[in-house]
Design an enzyme around this catalytic site. Structure first.
Site, PDB file in Angstrom:
ATOM      1  N   CYS A  36       0.786  -1.164  -0.090  1.00 27.23           N
ATOM      2  CA  CYS A  36       0.052  -0.010  -0.038  1.00 27.23           C
ATOM      3  C   CYS A  36       0.734   1.233   0.060  1.00 27.23           C
ATOM      4  O   CYS A  36       1.995   1.391  -0.967  1.00 27.23           O
ATOM      5  CB  CYS A  36      -1.023  -0.012   1.275  1.00 27.23           C
ATOM      6  SG  CYS A  36      -2.213   1.400   1.186  1.00 27.23           S
ATOM      7  N   ASP A  85     -10.087  -4.219  -5.205  1.00 28.73           N
ATOM      8  CA  ASP A  85      -9.276  -3.175  -4.166  1.00 28.73           C
ATOM      9  C   ASP A  85     -10.246  -1.703  -4.109  1.00 28.73           C
ATOM     10  O   ASP A  85     -10.145  -1.111  -5.186  1.00 28.73           O
ATOM     11  CB  ASP A  85      -8.062  -3.011  -4.450  1.00 28.73           C
ATOM     12  CG  ASP A  85      -7.200  -2.234  -3.452  1.00 28.73           C
ATOM     13  OD1 ASP A  85      -7.778  -1.533  -2.365  1.00 28.73           O
ATOM     14  OD2 ASP A  85      -6.125  -2.599  -3.348  1.00 28.73           O
ATOM     15  N   HIS A 141      -8.270  -5.179  -0.998  1.00 33.89           N
ATOM     16  CA  HIS A 141      -7.041  -4.691  -0.751  1.00 33.89           C
ATOM     17  C   HIS A 141      -6.150  -5.292   0.526  1.00 33.89           C
ATOM     18  O   HIS A 141      -4.971  -5.404   0.597  1.00 33.89           O
ATOM     19  CB  HIS A 141      -7.435  -3.126   0.007  1.00 33.89           C
ATOM     20  CG  HIS A 141      -6.127  -2.275   0.271  1.00 33.89           C
ATOM     21  ND1 HIS A 141      -5.495  -1.818  -0.793  1.00 33.89           N
ATOM     22  CD2 HIS A 141      -5.530  -1.852   1.526  1.00 33.89           C
ATOM     23  CE1 HIS A 141      -4.428  -1.069  -0.188  1.00 33.89           C
ATOM     24  NE2 HIS A 141      -4.554  -1.158   1.096  1.00 33.89           N
TER      25      HIS A 141
END
Lengths: 360, 134
Positions: free
Chosen positions: A151, A305, A334
């Site tokens: 991320c 996501d 995600h």
């Protein structure tokens, strides 16, 4: 002729009985759920080899008889806790890497304190990360390192790699890493510079409170929490489901503040001006050019996501200058892409297959 | 999350399906509304109000604590910053001392980890190829 209705009756009776039993179990286990504490996560044995402020650099104790030559550094996001990568035995990405024979290090940024409000991207990329990497070189005795960023951690890894593209960096893996902020969907819309006064927020609050971060993530899927509660009640009889739910729920609610200046910088330079994607970003007076990255590179995106949409991550592969590069889109969201049963079936073996050949 | 396949053929299967579908549909519906400029404007306004309230409350508390001769939040942050500087300097001194004595600054914890395995591992494919070439 009469056998079929009798079978149906039995089947219906069995279903009703099963449902009644589950209802009883739900009530009993529901009480247990209410009165038991949070699950313990992130317990894979490790040593802290470096500390600076809230930052801690962990070295995980090996779980294999022999390890690959090149150590792996995991870079976490600034806005979430590291233990999503180390849930419980059997569902821990870190444990998986250790068992596959990797020597694993992790940067845990910790929870920013009020006095950390002045930290900027430069501090993380030009000060903390090089510090950690030189410690790993000293600790492992190896001149090379593979970096895996998750991320926002992927974004930090990209920026570091663009500024320091040579040794010790040997391989780079980015998991759900945004690069084109025009593709950030609702998050981009909500931070529209005409209505979102980032200066007022940072000047007044210092660090951005975790409640604000949590609310913004929740707004992306407004009824997800209600649906999850319904599913939890429905599956309260199922110990595995409840255990899994509690792990993810604890992590999702365990938000941390976003260092104020870093938030201001991220909002203005990345979200508004999209400078990383446009090749205009400068950190500490140095130009962050992603095409400088020449090491073997892998980008992994999640099909569903909602936090880092595919549109915001898909161009990363085209921007890096590596000749050995690959991107893949995996099923999942995600979080489920990196943790839990979905990850152990898809991402982990895929990543191992790619990285093992490049860790010699 | 946990495997829900075993609940597929049960009496409540259609209800569960309905919950999933409704979640997707309502999320989409609300996201469509939240994606409008009007919503962004309202959200921006609400954030301003929230921030102003926080700021005003903070300032009022500062004045209150100052009047009582008690340390305020900014005082504590200032102390925290000083402590942080001291911490950094201590770590640097520790590092120098450790280097002078030839021991790693984190020597005690590393020692607890015990001996490390050799860095000789090869991927399964490479091992097979090596065996084939022999």
């Amino acid at each position: 002729m009469g056998a079929a209705p009798a079978a149906v009756d039995t089947s219906i009776a069995a279903r009703v009985r099963a449902e009644v039993e589950r209802t009883i179990q739900r009530n009993i286990k529901g009480l247990d759920y209410l009165f038991s504490g949070d699950p313990n996560l992130g317990l894979t044995p490790k040593d802290t080899i470096y500390k600076k402020g809230t930052l801690q650099l962990y070295h995980y104790r090996p779980l294999a008889q022999e390890v690959y030559r090149v150590p792996v550094l995991l870079v976490m996001s600034l806005v979430s806790k590291y233990y999503i990568l180390d849930l419980v035995p059997g569902q821990s990405f870190i444990e998986f890497l250790l068992k596959q024979g990797y020597d694993v290090y992790l940067i845990d940024w910790g929870v920013p304190r009020p006095e950390d409000r002045r930290l900027r991207l430069e501090d993380y990329i030009l000060d903390f990360m090089p510090d950690c990497i030189s410690r790993i070189e000293g600790d492992s005795g190896e001149p090379d390192i593979s970096m895996i960023g998750y991320c926002m951690g992927g974004m930090l890894a990209i920026m570091y790699s663009a500024l320091c593209p040579g040794p010790p960096l040997k391989n780079l893996v980015c998991l759900t890493t945004p690069v084109n902020f025009d593709g950030m969907g609702l998050t981009r819309q909500w931070t529209d510079k005409r209505y979102f006064d980032v200066d007022r927020i940072v000047d007044a609050l210092g660090n951005v409170p975790p409640e604000l971060m949590l609310a913004s993530f929740d707004m992306l899927r407004p009824v997800a929490r209600i649906a999850q509660q319904i599913r939890l009640w429905d599956n309260m009889w199922n110990d595995d489901f409840v255990k899994s739910y509690r792990m993810f729920d604890r992590w999702a609610n365990d938000q941390i503040p976003f260092p104020g200046e870093c938030f201001r910088q991220t909002t203005k330079e990345l979200m508004w001006d999209n400078k990383l994607y446009k090749n205009e970003l400068e950190l500490g007076g140095r130009h962050v050019d992603i095409s400088n990255i020449r090491v073997p590179f892998m980008s992994v995106m999640a099909e569903h996501d909602h936090i880092v949409p595919y549109e915001s991550a898909k161009d990363l592969i085209n921007l890096v200058g590596s000749s050995d590069k690959r991107d893949i889109v995996l099923k999942g969201g995600h979080v489920s892409m990196v943790a839990g049963p979905n990850a152990s079936r898809r991402l982990w073996p895929e990543l191992d297959g790619w990285l093992s050949e490049r860790s010699l | 999350m946990a495997d829900q396949k075993n609940s597929g053929g049960e009496a409540f299967a259609s209800w569960r399906e309905w919950v999933s579908q409704s979640e997707t549909q309502v999320n989409k519906l609300l996201n469509d509304v939240m994606g409008t400029e009007g919503y962004t404007r309202v959200l921006g306004g609400l954030t301003k109000v929230f921030v102003s309230m926080q700021k005003n409350t903070g300032e009022a508390m500062e004045r209150y604590f100052s009047a009582l001769s008690l340390p305020t939040r900014s005082d504590l942050i200032e102390v925290g910053e000083r402590l942080s500087t001291i911490e950094t300097r201590l770590a640097a001194i520790e590092e120098i001392l450790a280097r002078m004595s030839g021991v790693s600054a984190s020597g005690s914890e590393s020692a607890a980890a015990g001996p490390r395995p050799p860095r000789t591992k090869k991927p399964a494919v490479a091992k097979k190829a090596a065996k084939g070439g022999e």
